[in-house]
Design a protein around this motif. Structure first.
Motif, PDB file in Angstrom:
ATOM      1  N   UNK A 111       4.196   6.147   2.343  1.00 59.17           N
ATOM      2  CA  UNK A 111       4.561   7.500   1.929  1.00 59.17           C
ATOM      3  C   UNK A 111       6.076   7.679   1.800  1.00 59.17           C
ATOM      4  N   UNK A 112       6.845   7.202   2.776  1.00 55.89           N
ATOM      5  CA  UNK A 112       8.292   7.430   2.760  1.00 55.89           C
ATOM      6  C   UNK A 112       9.000   6.586   1.700  1.00 55.89           C
ATOM      7  N   UNK A 113       8.696   5.304   1.654  1.00 52.35           N
ATOM      8  CA  UNK A 113       9.396   4.407   0.724  1.00 52.35           C
ATOM      9  C   UNK A 113       8.749   4.358  -0.653  1.00 52.35           C
ATOM     10  N   UNK A 114       7.500   4.825  -0.759  1.00 55.52           N
ATOM     11  CA  UNK A 114       6.712   4.755  -1.991  1.00 55.52           C
ATOM     12  C   UNK A 114       6.466   3.308  -2.429  1.00 55.52           C
ATOM     13  N   UNK A 115       6.584   2.393  -1.482  1.00 58.85           N
ATOM     14  CA  UNK A 115       6.320   0.990  -1.764  1.00 58.85           C
ATOM     15  C   UNK A 115       4.809   0.755  -1.772  1.00 58.85           C
ATOM     16  N   UNK A 116       4.339   0.125  -2.831  1.00 58.71           N
ATOM     17  CA  UNK A 116       2.910  -0.157  -2.948  1.00 58.71           C
ATOM     18  C   UNK A 116       2.617  -1.552  -2.420  1.00 58.71           C
ATOM     19  N   UNK A 117       1.695  -1.624  -1.487  1.00 53.69           N
ATOM     20  CA  UNK A 117       1.304  -2.910  -0.924  1.00 53.69           C
ATOM     21  C   UNK A 117       0.285  -3.582  -1.842  1.00 53.69           C
ATOM     22  N   UNK A 118       0.371  -4.897  -1.941  1.00 47.58           N
ATOM     23  CA  UNK A 118      -0.544  -5.661  -2.777  1.00 47.58           C
ATOM     24  C   UNK A 118      -1.092  -6.837  -1.982  1.00 47.58           C
ATOM     25  N   UNK A 119      -2.248  -7.378  -2.396  1.00 43.77           N
ATOM     26  CA  UNK A 119      -2.808  -8.544  -1.706  1.00 43.77           C
ATOM     27  C   UNK A 119      -1.801  -9.676  -1.582  1.00 43.77           C
ATOM     28  N   UNK A 120      -1.883 -10.382  -0.487  1.00 45.54           N
ATOM     29  CA  UNK A 120      -0.911 -11.435  -0.187  1.00 45.54           C
ATOM     30  C   UNK A 120      -0.988 -12.586  -1.185  1.00 45.54           C
ATOM     31  N   UNK A 121      -2.207 -12.965  -1.581  1.00 44.05           N
ATOM     32  CA  UNK A 121      -2.404 -14.060  -2.527  1.00 44.05           C
ATOM     33  C   UNK A 121      -3.273 -13.591  -3.692  1.00 44.05           C
ATOM     34  N   UNK A 122      -3.027 -14.113  -4.902  1.00 38.28           N
ATOM     35  CA  UNK A 122      -3.825 -13.695  -6.061  1.00 38.28           C
ATOM     36  C   UNK A 122      -5.243 -14.249  -6.001  1.00 38.28           C
ATOM     37  N   UNK A 123      -6.133 -13.619  -6.736  1.00 33.82           N
ATOM     38  CA  UNK A 123      -7.510 -14.075  -6.815  1.00 33.82           C
ATOM     39  C   UNK A 123      -7.612 -15.223  -7.816  1.00 33.82           C
ATOM     40  N   UNK A 124      -8.411 -16.209  -7.497  1.00 35.71           N
ATOM     41  CA  UNK A 124      -8.632 -17.325  -8.414  1.00 35.71           C
ATOM     42  C   UNK A 124      -9.479 -16.859  -9.599  1.00 35.71           C
ATOM     43  N   UNK A 125      -9.161 -17.370 -10.788  1.00 40.34           N
ATOM     44  CA  UNK A 125      -9.887 -16.965 -11.990  1.00 40.34           C
ATOM     45  C   UNK A 125     -11.372 -17.294 -11.904  1.00 40.34           C
ATOM     46  N   UNK A 126     -11.707 -18.372 -11.230  1.00 39.00           N
ATOM     47  CA  UNK A 126     -13.120 -18.732 -11.104  1.00 39.00           C
ATOM     48  C   UNK A 126     -13.858 -17.774 -10.167  1.00 39.00           C
ATOM     49  N   UNK A 127     -13.147 -17.217  -9.201  1.00 35.05           N
ATOM     50  CA  UNK A 127     -13.761 -16.199  -8.345  1.00 35.05           C
ATOM     51  C   UNK A 127     -14.011 -14.934  -9.163  1.00 35.05           C
ATOM     52  N   UNK A 128     -13.067 -14.600 -10.041  1.00 39.60           N
ATOM     53  CA  UNK A 128     -13.275 -13.458 -10.937  1.00 39.60           C
ATOM     54  C   UNK A 128     -14.529 -13.672 -11.788  1.00 39.60           C
TER      55      UNK A 128
END
Length: 243
Positions: free
Chosen positions: A77-94
């Motif tokens: 809320x204060x910094x407006x920083x958006x957190x994102x997953x630490x590692x990307x999803x593998x295309x085969x998992x998609x």
């Protein structure tokens, strides 16, 4: 359910509930729920509740909930920083998730035996390819593609179980995950190739290998070795010859 109390500040009513007494509002309005000091595990039963528009999370221990916050792309809320997953999803998992969404009913909990069979089949396939299962990214991808959180949790659970034990299925469904030279090979075909390789080894032990089939069987050996390589490696293998 018993109301725990409420206060009104400038016309805004704040109700106070515990995890056991809370229930979403009735009617057309949607709640903004402020959560204080509650474990993410206890919030799961409310994550898919349509009547909740936003969660405002005040953690008791940031280390306990940071992964959950990243999976939900939370904004500080204060910094407006958006957190994102630490590692990307593998295309085969998609691809696995897309296939399950198109063939099964993940939002119904994979309750039908055939739906669960498909989930087990792709879980085994991902393990065969040694694909990394990134839970945070899977949660985000499912949410962005209309799949409920409860379904995402179940997928992650099965994907991870397949890493330690092969899941038994009634049938092996065709998938798009075992590939070589850009050509796709389904699980049932791979199992057939393995069986052919086993027979070949038995024939060798009795010295009755037929010469005209040897080139095909040697190719089975190469395929068996190739499909066990990391999915990130380029597999250089010729096509299967006709016999």
């Amino acid at each position: 359910m018993a109301k725990q109390g409420a206060i009104s500040l400038e016309g805004i009513v704040f109700k106070f509930d515990t995890i056991k007494t809370f229930s979403p509002v009735h009617g057309e309005k949607r709640d903004i729920v402020i959560i204080v000091g509650i474990s993410p595990l206890e919030i799961r039963k409310f994550e898919d509740e349509y009547k909740i528009k936003y969660f405002v999370y005040v953690p008791w221990n940031i280390e306990e909930c940071i992964s959950w916050l990243r999976a939900h792309s939370a904004t500080e809320i204060l910094s407006q920083k958006k957190l994102e997953p630490h590692n990307p999803i593998d295309k085969k998992v998609e691809k696995a998730i897309d296939w399950l969404k198109g063939t099964s009913f993940p939002n119904e909990g994979f309750h039908h035996p055939l739906d669960e069979d498909r989930l087990k089949s792709v879980s085994n396939a991902l393990h065969e390819l040694n694909i990394s299962i990134e839970a945070e990214s899977i949660m985000k991808y499912c949410h962005e593609n209309g799949i409920l959180y409860k379904a995402a949790y179940k997928m992650i659970d099965f994907f991870q179980k397949a890493k330690t034990t092969r899941l038994r299925t009634r049938d092996n469904y065709k998938t798009d995950f075992l590939e070589r030279d850009g050509k796709k090979i389904d699980i049932a075909t791979y199992q057939g190739l393995k069986q052919g390789l086993k027979i070949w080894r038995t024939m060798i032990s009795y010295d009755i290998l037929i010469s005209q089939t040897s080139s095909f069987l040697v190719d089975l050996e190469r395929i068996n070795q190739s499909v066990q390589l990391s999915a990130n490696q380029t597999i250089d293998s010729p096509g299967i010859p006709q016999v």
